[in-house]
Scaffold this motif. Structure first.
Motif, PDB file in Angstrom:
ATOM      1  N   VAL A   1      -8.284  -7.343  -3.156  1.00  0.00           N
ATOM      2  CA  VAL A   1      -9.160  -8.227  -3.868  1.00  0.00           C
ATOM      3  C   VAL A   1      -9.794  -9.190  -2.434  1.00  0.00           C
ATOM      4  O   VAL A   1      -9.374  -9.250  -1.378  1.00  0.00           O
ATOM      5  CB  VAL A   1      -8.713  -9.260  -4.797  1.00  0.00           C
ATOM      6  N   THR A   2     -10.816  -9.622  -2.758  1.00  0.00           N
ATOM      7  CA  THR A   2     -11.716 -10.229  -1.863  1.00  0.00           C
ATOM      8  C   THR A   2     -12.673 -11.209  -2.422  1.00  0.00           C
ATOM      9  O   THR A   2     -13.140 -10.935  -3.721  1.00  0.00           O
ATOM     10  CB  THR A   2     -12.712  -9.231  -0.790  1.00  0.00           C
ATOM     11  N   GLY A   3     -13.128 -12.436  -1.754  1.00  0.00           N
ATOM     12  CA  GLY A   3     -13.937 -13.381  -2.197  1.00  0.00           C
ATOM     13  C   GLY A   3     -13.292 -14.128  -3.402  1.00  0.00           C
ATOM     14  O   GLY A   3     -12.213 -14.255  -3.494  1.00  0.00           O
TER      15      GLY A   3
ATOM     16  N   HIS B   1     -25.635  -6.890  -1.084  1.00  0.00           N
ATOM     17  CA  HIS B   1     -25.727  -7.238  -2.585  1.00  0.00           C
ATOM     18  C   HIS B   1     -25.163  -8.610  -2.767  1.00  0.00           C
ATOM     19  O   HIS B   1     -24.016  -8.784  -3.390  1.00  0.00           O
ATOM     20  CB  HIS B   1     -25.102  -6.200  -3.567  1.00  0.00           C
ATOM     21  N   ARG B   2     -25.690  -9.723  -2.408  1.00  0.00           N
ATOM     22  CA  ARG B   2     -25.437 -11.005  -2.354  1.00  0.00           C
ATOM     23  C   ARG B   2     -24.996 -11.695  -3.401  1.00  0.00           C
ATOM     24  O   ARG B   2     -24.693 -13.035  -3.586  1.00  0.00           O
ATOM     25  CB  ARG B   2     -26.100 -11.533  -1.298  1.00  0.00           C
ATOM     26  N   GLN B   3     -25.464 -10.928  -4.628  1.00  0.00           N
ATOM     27  CA  GLN B   3     -25.219 -11.672  -5.874  1.00  0.00           C
ATOM     28  C   GLN B   3     -23.864 -11.517  -6.334  1.00  0.00           C
ATOM     29  O   GLN B   3     -23.555 -12.387  -7.256  1.00  0.00           O
ATOM     30  CB  GLN B   3     -26.061 -10.879  -7.064  1.00  0.00           C
ATOM     31  N   PHE B   4     -23.134 -10.842  -5.652  1.00  0.00           N
ATOM     32  CA  PHE B   4     -21.554 -10.814  -6.021  1.00  0.00           C
ATOM     33  C   PHE B   4     -20.869 -11.729  -4.813  1.00  0.00           C
ATOM     34  O   PHE B   4     -20.794 -11.425  -3.616  1.00  0.00           O
ATOM     35  CB  PHE B   4     -21.103  -9.326  -5.697  1.00  0.00           C
TER      36      PHE B   4
ATOM     37  N   ILE C   1       0.776  -1.152   0.022  1.00  0.00           N
ATOM     38  CA  ILE C   1      -0.136  -0.036  -0.043  1.00  0.00           C
ATOM     39  C   ILE C   1       0.772   1.239  -0.073  1.00  0.00           C
ATOM     40  O   ILE C   1       1.944   1.232   0.414  1.00  0.00           O
ATOM     41  CB  ILE C   1      -0.941   0.140   1.238  1.00  0.00           C
ATOM     42  N   HIS C   2       0.464   2.328  -0.425  1.00  0.00           N
ATOM     43  CA  HIS C   2       0.954   3.627  -0.523  1.00  0.00           C
ATOM     44  C   HIS C   2       1.110   4.265   0.846  1.00  0.00           C
ATOM     45  O   HIS C   2       0.373   4.185   1.657  1.00  0.00           O
ATOM     46  CB  HIS C   2       0.503   4.511  -1.520  1.00  0.00           C
ATOM     47  N   ALA C   3       2.319   4.641   1.273  1.00  0.00           N
ATOM     48  CA  ALA C   3       2.614   5.239   2.593  1.00  0.00           C
ATOM     49  C   ALA C   3       1.934   6.568   2.625  1.00  0.00           C
ATOM     50  O   ALA C   3       1.746   6.710   4.028  1.00  0.00           O
ATOM     51  CB  ALA C   3       4.186   5.198   2.769  1.00  0.00           C
ATOM     52  N   ASP C   4       1.513   7.071   1.815  1.00  0.00           N
ATOM     53  CA  ASP C   4       0.845   8.572   1.953  1.00  0.00           C
ATOM     54  C   ASP C   4      -0.615   8.344   2.308  1.00  0.00           C
ATOM     55  O   ASP C   4      -1.146   9.546   2.538  1.00  0.00           O
ATOM     56  CB  ASP C   4       0.896   9.248   0.665  1.00  0.00           C
ATOM     57  N   TYR C   5      -1.329   7.111   2.346  1.00  0.00           N
ATOM     58  CA  TYR C   5      -2.682   7.229   2.216  1.00  0.00           C
ATOM     59  C   TYR C   5      -3.010   5.975   3.384  1.00  0.00           C
ATOM     60  O   TYR C   5      -2.228   5.158   3.511  1.00  0.00           O
ATOM     61  CB  TYR C   5      -3.247   6.904   0.847  1.00  0.00           C
ATOM     62  N   ASN C   6      -4.194   6.369   3.837  1.00  0.00           N
ATOM     63  CA  ASN C   6      -4.393   5.362   4.867  1.00  0.00           C
ATOM     64  C   ASN C   6      -6.163   4.669   4.195  1.00  0.00           C
ATOM     65  O   ASN C   6      -7.017   5.429   4.383  1.00  0.00           O
ATOM     66  CB  ASN C   6      -4.946   6.026   6.350  1.00  0.00           C
ATOM     67  N   PHE C   7      -5.915   3.569   3.410  1.00  0.00           N
ATOM     68  CA  PHE C   7      -7.082   3.064   2.807  1.00  0.00           C
ATOM     69  C   PHE C   7      -7.564   1.815   3.709  1.00  0.00           C
ATOM     70  O   PHE C   7      -8.368   1.175   3.166  1.00  0.00           O
ATOM     71  CB  PHE C   7      -6.485   2.627   1.488  1.00  0.00           C
ATOM     72  N   ALA C   8      -7.662   1.821   5.012  1.00  0.00           N
ATOM     73  CA  ALA C   8      -7.898   0.894   6.010  1.00  0.00           C
ATOM     74  C   ALA C   8      -9.755   0.528   5.774  1.00  0.00           C
ATOM     75  O   ALA C   8     -10.138  -0.449   6.122  1.00  0.00           O
ATOM     76  CB  ALA C   8      -7.568   0.954   7.452  1.00  0.00           C
ATOM     77  N   ALA C   9     -10.171   1.750   5.373  1.00  0.00           N
ATOM     78  CA  ALA C   9     -11.754   1.744   5.541  1.00  0.00           C
ATOM     79  C   ALA C   9     -12.127   0.968   4.194  1.00  0.00           C
ATOM     80  O   ALA C   9     -13.435   0.941   4.020  1.00  0.00           O
ATOM     81  CB  ALA C   9     -12.396   3.247   5.624  1.00  0.00           C
ATOM     82  N   VAL C  10     -11.356   1.000   3.165  1.00  0.00           N
ATOM     83  CA  VAL C  10     -11.801   0.771   1.945  1.00  0.00           C
ATOM     84  C   VAL C  10     -12.570  -0.734   1.701  1.00  0.00           C
ATOM     85  O   VAL C  10     -13.690  -0.929   1.456  1.00  0.00           O
ATOM     86  CB  VAL C  10     -10.953   0.717   0.842  1.00  0.00           C
ATOM     87  N   MET C  11     -11.714  -2.019   2.142  1.00  0.00           N
ATOM     88  CA  MET C  11     -12.183  -3.119   2.096  1.00  0.00           C
ATOM     89  C   MET C  11     -13.545  -3.489   2.860  1.00  0.00           C
ATOM     90  O   MET C  11     -14.110  -4.427   2.705  1.00  0.00           O
ATOM     91  CB  MET C  11     -11.445  -4.017   2.330  1.00  0.00           C
ATOM     92  N   PRO C  12     -13.460  -2.869   4.339  1.00  0.00           N
ATOM     93  CA  PRO C  12     -14.716  -3.188   4.986  1.00  0.00           C
ATOM     94  C   PRO C  12     -15.990  -2.598   4.398  1.00  0.00           C
ATOM     95  O   PRO C  12     -16.935  -3.164   4.587  1.00  0.00           O
ATOM     96  CB  PRO C  12     -14.204  -2.366   6.442  1.00  0.00           C
ATOM     97  N   ALA C  13     -15.608  -1.354   3.831  1.00  0.00           N
ATOM     98  CA  ALA C  13     -16.988  -0.722   2.932  1.00  0.00           C
ATOM     99  C   ALA C  13     -17.252  -1.431   1.937  1.00  0.00           C
ATOM    100  O   ALA C  13     -18.376  -1.642   1.572  1.00  0.00           O
ATOM    101  CB  ALA C  13     -16.450   0.721   2.506  1.00  0.00           C
ATOM    102  N   ILE C  14     -16.394  -2.355   1.158  1.00  0.00           N
ATOM    103  CA  ILE C  14     -16.679  -3.507   0.259  1.00  0.00           C
ATOM    104  C   ILE C  14     -17.296  -4.562   0.540  1.00  0.00           C
ATOM    105  O   ILE C  14     -18.317  -4.856   0.202  1.00  0.00           O
ATOM    106  CB  ILE C  14     -15.208  -3.683  -0.703  1.00  0.00           C
ATOM    107  N   ASP C  15     -16.963  -4.883   1.837  1.00  0.00           N
ATOM    108  CA  ASP C  15     -17.473  -6.080   2.534  1.00  0.00           C
ATOM    109  C   ASP C  15     -18.939  -5.770   2.803  1.00  0.00           C
ATOM    110  O   ASP C  15     -19.800  -6.581   2.583  1.00  0.00           O
ATOM    111  CB  ASP C  15     -16.769  -6.453   3.521  1.00  0.00           C
ATOM    112  N   GLN C  16     -19.207  -4.573   3.277  1.00  0.00           N
ATOM    113  CA  GLN C  16     -20.451  -4.026   3.627  1.00  0.00           C
ATOM    114  C   GLN C  16     -21.576  -4.055   2.543  1.00  0.00           C
ATOM    115  O   GLN C  16     -22.646  -4.584   2.706  1.00  0.00           O
ATOM    116  CB  GLN C  16     -20.479  -2.902   4.205  1.00  0.00           C
ATOM    117  N   TYR C  17     -20.816  -3.630   1.197  1.00  0.00           N
ATOM    118  CA  TYR C  17     -21.477  -3.496   0.082  1.00  0.00           C
ATOM    119  C   TYR C  17     -22.073  -5.094  -0.385  1.00  0.00           C
ATOM    120  O   TYR C  17     -23.119  -5.405  -0.753  1.00  0.00           O
ATOM    121  CB  TYR C  17     -20.813  -2.819  -1.059  1.00  0.00           C
ATOM    122  N   LEU C  18     -20.875  -6.105  -0.216  1.00  0.00           N
ATOM    123  CA  LEU C  18     -21.211  -7.174  -0.717  1.00  0.00           C
ATOM    124  C   LEU C  18     -22.172  -8.097   0.265  1.00  0.00           C
ATOM    125  O   LEU C  18     -22.846  -8.768  -0.215  1.00  0.00           O
ATOM    126  CB  LEU C  18     -19.870  -8.300  -0.615  1.00  0.00           C
ATOM    127  N   GLN C  19     -22.213  -7.804   1.686  1.00  0.00           N
ATOM    128  CA  GLN C  19     -23.195  -8.388   2.360  1.00  0.00           C
ATOM    129  C   GLN C  19     -24.654  -7.960   2.088  1.00  0.00           C
ATOM    130  O   GLN C  19     -25.536  -8.616   2.342  1.00  0.00           O
ATOM    131  CB  GLN C  19     -22.961  -7.985   3.667  1.00  0.00           C
TER     132      GLN C  19
END
Length: 477
Positions: free
Chosen positions: A154-156, A132-135, A112-130
């Motif tokens: 990537v996930t899933g 929208h279960r077709q994905f 990951i790039h040292a200038d950014y904090n993207f820790a919230a990205v994949m939890p938000a994606i997981d929230q979306y997937l939960q």
């Protein structure tokens, strides 16, 4: 309703395949498959042989062969500005991995790039997937205009090498290719198409600009009445036989009465109007569309997968060679690509048409793609009926890009496109970032418990996270 676009082609031909596409299996024998995100490399010690790229289309994965009883030592080597975020798979943790190779194993390494904090990205994606279960998974790539790729994960069921049907997200690369031909003088945006061909126009004055902004005056995917289903007279768009020329001439020259209106007066999304643009491009350059894709976009931007065909989900396996190739490619919705391709397409547009130090599209043409032609608020003089609210918030349309309109009437800065199978391409030209979320659901009919695709849900989840990391650096007057 939500799947009529996703299965438009295959319903016309015989129905959709219900099978999901999964990643390829591990190679046989004592082989280590190492997949690495952008931002670094992994030093592998102990292998008896380096096999290089695991397969023809696995651009993020390398394979290494080991003899029985060997131990693989994996050492992360971040690129400047990046930090190692950890292993997943057969290795875990954020330090060197000592891995006994008693059989084939797979490891993924993420930087990951040292200038950014993207820790919230994949939890938000997981929230979306939960919700929208077709994905069954998602791939995410974030780029910055000057820093390049700053995040991949990537996930899933998604891997960094997953190749997906882009569906309507094909429009941005397709329109970009046509912009290069405008720069070269092969076509002009406002010249009547009838000036380029011998075809008798049913709608005098229709231009390439009209076709790419979905304001040609002919029906798009639906009739002007909005009835659900394919606009039957234009079914040649979805057939694997024939070619651009004959399909385009048919829809351009055949009078379907009240279904055709004056160009620039109605916004009607997608459909055969894009085939007309492709046919004119082939005619004026005397070059097949697949060669235009390669020479105008894939080669200068180093795209590994991008190609256009017919997005027939009955034949799609996830392997690029399963794309149905045809002389009548479905250019508004028939492309395939992967994370790396769409990262580079986003970088092309964020950098005013430049790829790898080469001016691929002029800055003027890049800007023209972002001018709203689809809503009453559009600055283009022929804009009439629009698309406001299409994605759950006010939206305009340029050429290939949807435009997120600001409620205060200020100039828009967010441009996006979304495919019926789920994927999203979005950029903010005021904050200099872009994001590609790759999603896949090719099943039909849908499970009623899955809910809508909800692209607006995904956008609304991602924007606050991205805006927190990317301040305004390029204010739009």
């Amino acid at each position: 309703m939500r799947y009529w676009l996703a299965c438009l082609v295959t319903l016309a031909l015989a129905g959709c395949d219900e099978d999901l596409v999964f990643p390829p299996p591990l190679p046989e024998g004592n082989v280590l498959k190492l997949t690495t995100s952008e931002g670094g490399a992994i030093d592998v010690v102990g292998a008896s042989a380096s096999l290089g790229q695991c397969s023809k289309y696995e651009f993020a994965s390398d394979c290494f062969r080991f003899t029985g009883g060997d131990v693989a030592t994996l050492t992360p080597v971040p690129d400047p500005g990046f930090v190692f975020d950890g292993f997943t798979g057969a290795c875990t943790g954020t330090t060197d991995c000592m891995l006994p190779m008693s059989g084939s194993k797979a490891v993924t390494a993420r930087f990951i790039h040292a200038d950014y904090n993207f820790a919230a990205v994949m939890p938000a994606i997981d929230q979306y997937l939960q919700s929208h279960r077709q994905f069954a998974g998602a791939g995410v790539a974030i780029v910055h205009k000057d820093k390049g790729v700053v995040f991949e994960d990537v996930t899933g069921n998604q891997i960094f090498d997953t190749v997906a049907l882009a569906a309507s997200a094909s429009k941005v690369p397709a329109a970009g290719i046509l912009m290069t031909l405008m720069d070269e003088g092969h076509i002009k945006p406002n010249t009547p198409i009838s000036d380029y061909t011998y075809w008798k126009p049913v709608i005098p004055g229709m231009t390439i600009e009209h076709t790419l902004s979905n304001t040609s005056g002919m029906p798009g995917l639906l009739s002007h009445s909005g009835d659900l289903g394919i606009y039957t007279p234009h079914v040649c768009t979805f057939l694997k036989f024939g070619d651009f020329k004959h399909c385009a001439e048919w829809v351009f020259s055949t009078d379907f009465g009240k279904d055709y209106v004056a160009p620039g007066t109605v916004f009607n999304y997608g459909g055969a109007q894009w085939q007309i643009a492709g046919a004119v491009a082939e005619r004026n350059t005397r070059t097949a569309w697949r060669h235009l894709v390669r020479t105008r976009l894939s080669e200068p931007c180093d795209l590994s997968i991008l190609r256009f065909g017919l997005n027939d989900t009955r034949e799609w396996t996830g392997h690029p060679d399963s794309l149905v190739e045809t002389k009548n490619p479905y250019i508004e919705a028939g492309a395939i690509g992967n994370l790396r391709d769409f990262e580079k397409i986003l970088m092309l547009h964020l950098n005013d048409g430049e790829c790898n130090g080469q001016q691929v599209i002029s800055p003027e043409r890049v800007a023209e793609m972002q001018v709203d032609r689809g809503t009453p608020a559009g600055k283009h003089p022929t804009a009439r009926l629009g698309s406001s609210g299409h994605w759950g918030f006010p939206s305009g349309y340029g050429m290939g890009w949807w435009i997120k309109l600001n409620e205060d009437g200020s100039d828009p800065t967010i441009f996006y496109d979304a495919g019926a199978y789920g994927s999203l391409v979005l950029m903010d030209i005021e904050r200099d970032y872009g994001i590609y979320v790759q999603l896949e659901d090719y099943r039909f009919p849908p499970d009623p418990d899955d809910g809508e695709i909800g692209i607006e849900d995904l956008i609304n989840l991602m924007l606050p996270i991205l805006e927190a990391q990317f301040p305004v650096t390029n204010p739009i007057d």
